[in-house]
Every structure is written in C-alpha cells, then in structure tokens.
Write a protein that holds these residues in place. Structure first.
Motif, PDB file in Angstrom:
ATOM      1  N   VAL A 160       0.868  -1.173   0.000  1.00  0.00           N
ATOM      2  CA  VAL A 160       0.000   0.000   0.000  1.00  0.00           C
ATOM      3  C   VAL A 160       0.911   1.231   0.000  1.00  0.00           C
ATOM      4  O   VAL A 160       1.732   1.387   0.896  1.00  0.00           O
ATOM      5  N   PRO A 161       0.799   2.085  -1.021  1.00  0.00           N
ATOM      6  CA  PRO A 161       1.776   3.162  -1.196  1.00  0.00           C
ATOM      7  C   PRO A 161       1.968   4.051   0.020  1.00  0.00           C
ATOM      8  O   PRO A 161       3.096   4.301   0.430  1.00  0.00           O
ATOM      9  N   LYS A 162       0.889   4.538   0.617  1.00  0.00           N
ATOM     10  CA  LYS A 162       1.008   5.491   1.715  1.00  0.00           C
ATOM     11  C   LYS A 162       1.658   4.889   2.953  1.00  0.00           C
ATOM     12  O   LYS A 162       2.542   5.472   3.559  1.00  0.00           O
ATOM     13  N   THR A 163       1.174   3.692   3.330  1.00  0.00           N
ATOM     14  CA  THR A 163       1.594   3.131   4.610  1.00  0.00           C
ATOM     15  C   THR A 163       2.764   2.170   4.473  1.00  0.00           C
ATOM     16  O   THR A 163       3.349   1.771   5.471  1.00  0.00           O
TER      17      THR A 163
END
Lengths: 282, 184
Positions: free
Chosen positions: B24-27
């Motif tokens: 997951v890119p953000k996390t």
C-alpha cells in the motif's frame, strides 16, 4: 502486482468491493478495460458492502459491517478515514448527494435510514419505521429525490421520498423478491434494480411509473450501477461484474477478478461531476 | 523495490502459497491480494463474509473457514450472518436467538430447531392481567407464563375454576358462592 495501486487513470471507472478491498475497472466508453483493473483501496480486515463516490471532492465512501463503520478516502491516494463509527448495526447501502453535500445510509439491524454531512457531522435519523431489510439506496439530487429498496421477504418494496424525508411513497411493490441493487440513471431518469429472487434486472420511470424488464435469468445480483447505455452489476454466484446493455436488453461482458469471492457494492467514479440543470445550487 | 539493484530488493510475499501481495503506497503495508478461497485479510488470516474459523491459527489451533452454523435460522441473502472468527450468529431470524440461533428470543417460546419456520418460535403473549409484574417473557419450551395466584392457562389468561376477577391484576379471587343456592 504493481505497488502504485492507488493512482487512477483519467476518465470514468467502475469501483466495486470484494472482501477487504475496492477495485477499479477503467471504462473506455462503456467497455471495461479489464486488463487495467486494479485495487485502489486496501482495507484487509473489513468486509466492504456498499460503495459510493463523491465527484466533487473525488472521494470514495464505503461501509464495513465487521466493526460497523462508514469510511472515505481520496481517490488521489489518501488514507482511509472513518466518518461514522457509533450507533451502526449493519450499514449495507450508502448514497451521496453531491449537490447538498449529504451522506445517506441504510442499516438493516437498526432498521433505519440516516443522513449526515459528508464528514459525518449533523447526523439525523430520516426513517425508523416500516423498514425490515433496507439495503440499496441512491440519490437523485437534480430532482431532490431519494430511492431505497427493502428486501423484506414478507413484503419487498422500493420506496422514494424527498431528500429531507418528506413525501415518502412506495414506488414498486409486486413481482419483487430480493431487490438487492438499485441505481438511478440521471440521463434517462430511469430507476433500475437487480433482484436476486426474481432473477431479473428491471427499470421504472419514477414519474410515469412505466416499468420495463431489461434481462432475466441472472444468477445472484447484489449491487448495480448505470452508466451510458449499460448497467453493471455484481453477482455473488458468478463472483464477478457483469455488463448489460439496457437498450439491446442483453448481457454484453463480464469481469472476473483474480480473487474468487463474492463481489459486493458497485459505483462509478468520474473525473468531473456530470452536468445537470440544478435550480438550487447556491 | 526492484529498482535499488541489490539481491534483497524483492522479498517473498508473507502470504499462504499461491497468494500474491502488494504494498500500500502510503503506509508501505504489505497486504496479500489473492488469498486462498474463503480467506481474506492482510495475511489471509480471516474468513470471508458468511464463513468463520481461524485459517492461520492466529489465536489457537488452526480452524479452516466453514460456512456460518446458525441452525438454518439465518437468511442467505443477509450479509454478516456470523462472527468471522468465533462463528457467533449475528443475524438470527424466525424470532430465534443465541450463539447458534438455537433458542427462542426473549418473549417467544417453542423449538428453534423445528424444520418448519411456522413451528419455530411463537410469541409468549402473556396476559398482562394474569402475569406476575406484567412480564412478557415465558418458559423457553412450554411457553408457560408466570401466573398470579389462582390464575391458569399457558398465557395466564383465565382464573382457576371457582375464582374470578382476572382484571384486578392481583390474581383471581374466590367466588364465595353459597353452595346451596348455586348451580354448577
């Protein structure tokens, strides 16, 4: 799988829920670009049921029934944020009025329909009577109407009211069994539904009450969305997204996700809000 | 990250065999994306909706995901019918209740496991006049309501023979008829 799973290509997409994720399928006209389908929201510990999209802020909204909640995230790559977490039983349908900036939802345990602002504040119960298994709910902001379906096995119905809850009327009753999915087509002003009991997809003009069968013999539809001349519905038995041409009245395509499990809510996301003649946008 | 150029750039997915994964890119969270049939969750440790178990044995022995066991007292069109881990039934119908929808809910009596829904759980319908504290609950199986003195019937809706005035709400009173002047 590519790691940049949150970026969305321009144009219209289908968004549908499957277990703990929301996938998108880009549309080219009304054709599904299946090879470009990918997951846009990962919420692996949730069971996502309903999905809705706000074309103004480009946010996707969804409901989870495990730790009952309604959350949202920006389609431009944002973290999911819960907006409603208290006093929820089984939120199974959500609708967004992009004009008045309100969120509507059904709850089949508390048996009610509620409304709040898009951030979850100013929450209010709209209806808490004559509801048994309310599920699908859609808004028609241009005409200020709300539509919802109740799959109560002892009296399934599709109802409508004004956005403030006044003028509640039963719109469809009879030859209904499990109307799980509901969608309003703003262009043709048709309200269409998918019924897992009669196994039909049908549409009605809410004003003339003219009702028309689109297809029959469908497997187990759960949710449905209208776009252009097509209707797209999720199906529990086929574990897929099925495209139906509502003019030709036949199935035209199917998207079978790599993961085999039931597909739930479905909606469309647009790069811009569709142009509608609003008389009250102040 | 395959662009760094070291031998440890790509790591195996921390998922059951056959499952793919994504970051997951953000996390930067790693999530399994294609869990084996019937399972879901970050590491495929949860059961799909409508199933329960502990497929990876996260909190005890491994229990494969099985369909909700709710005594045929759930609706297949409903979602969230049971707790995904414990199997506790959450959406009992036909006026049933309990972990497995295996008993009648409060205010109802009968056999929750009867084959025909009409034979399952019936309302207690205790008579408000004849029942202690105007209770609305009754015995699970027999449906006997708790009657006030000299009140009878399952629903406490009648006085015993020789008693009258059920409406008093305090039990029935003796008729005190003179045996010589009374018939019956």
């Amino acid at each position: 799988t590519r790691p940049d799973a949150n970026l969305v290509s321009p144009g219209t997409n289908l968004l549908f829920a499957q277990s703990g994720k929301i996938d998108h399928i880009p549309l080219d006209g009304t054709n599904m670009k299946k090879e470009e389908a990918k997951t846009v929201i990962h919420v692996p510990d949730q069971v996502v049921i309903a999905v809705a999209y706000d074309c103004v802020d480009k946010m996707v909204y969804w409901s989870d029934i495990t730790q009952p909640s309604i959350s949202r995230a920006s389609m431009q790559g944002g973290q999911p944020a819960a907006i409603i977490i208290k006093d929820l039983g089984s939120p199974e349908g959500i609708a967004i009025d992009s004009l008045s900036r309100n969120l509507y939802w059904t709850d089949s345990i508390l048996d009610r329909i509620e409304v709040s602002r898009l951030d979850g504040r100013h929450r209010r119960v709209l209806f808490d009577n004559d509801l048994i298994n309310p599920r699908a709910i859609v808004a028609d902001p241009a005409n200020g109407r709300l539509y919802w379906a109740d799959w109560n096995r002892d009296g399934p119905k599709i109802e409508t009211s004004n956005m403030d809850g006044t003028d509640r009327i039963v719109l469809v009753k009879g030859d209904l069994e499990l109307p799980n999915g509901l969608t309003f087509d703003h262009h043709s002003r048709q309200l269409c539904w998918a019924d897992a009991g009669t196994r039909k997809v049908e549409c009605i003009d809410p004003y003339t009450r003219l009702r028309r069968k689109i297809v029959d013999g469908v497997q187990y539809p759960f949710a449905i969305v209208s776009y252009g001349r097509n209707l797209y519905y999720t199906d529990w038995r086929r574990e897929s997204v099925v495209a139906v041409d509502r003019v030709a009245e036949r199935e035209v395509d199917q998207f079978l996700p790599q993961k085999r499990s039931r597909t739930y809510g479905i909606t469309t996301s647009f790069p811009q809000c569709p142009e509608v003649n609003y008389c009250s946008s102040d | 990250d395959a662009t760094v150029g070291s031998s440890s750039d790509c790591k195996p997915c921390p998922c059951p065999s056959g499952a793919t994964c994504a970051i997951v890119p953000k996390t930067k969270d790693v999530v399994c994306t294609n869990c084996p049939a019937g399972t879901t969750g970050k590491r495929c440790e949860l059961c799909d909706d409508g199933f329960f178990g502990d497929p990876l044995g996260t909190s005890g022995p491994v229990r494969a995901c099985r369909a909700c066991k709710c005594s045929d007292n759930i609706d297949p069109n409903a979602v969230g019918n049971c707790d995904r881990e414990t199997g506790e039934c959450l959406k009992c119908i036909y006026n049933t209740d309990g972990f497995f929808c295996d008993r009648c809910k409060e205010g109802f009596y009968g056999n929750a496991l009867a084959a025909n829904p009409a034979d399952k759980c019936k309302p207690c319908s205790c008579s408000p006049y004849g029942t202690v504290d105007r209770q609305t609950t009754c015995m699970q199986v027999t449906g006997q309501c708790q009657c006030l003195p000299h009140v009878t019937n399952r629903d406490c809706g009648a006085c015993e023979p020789g008693f009258y005035n059920l409406q008093s709400g305090k039990g029935c009173e003796r008729c005190n008829c003179n045996p010589i002047g009374s018939t019956n």
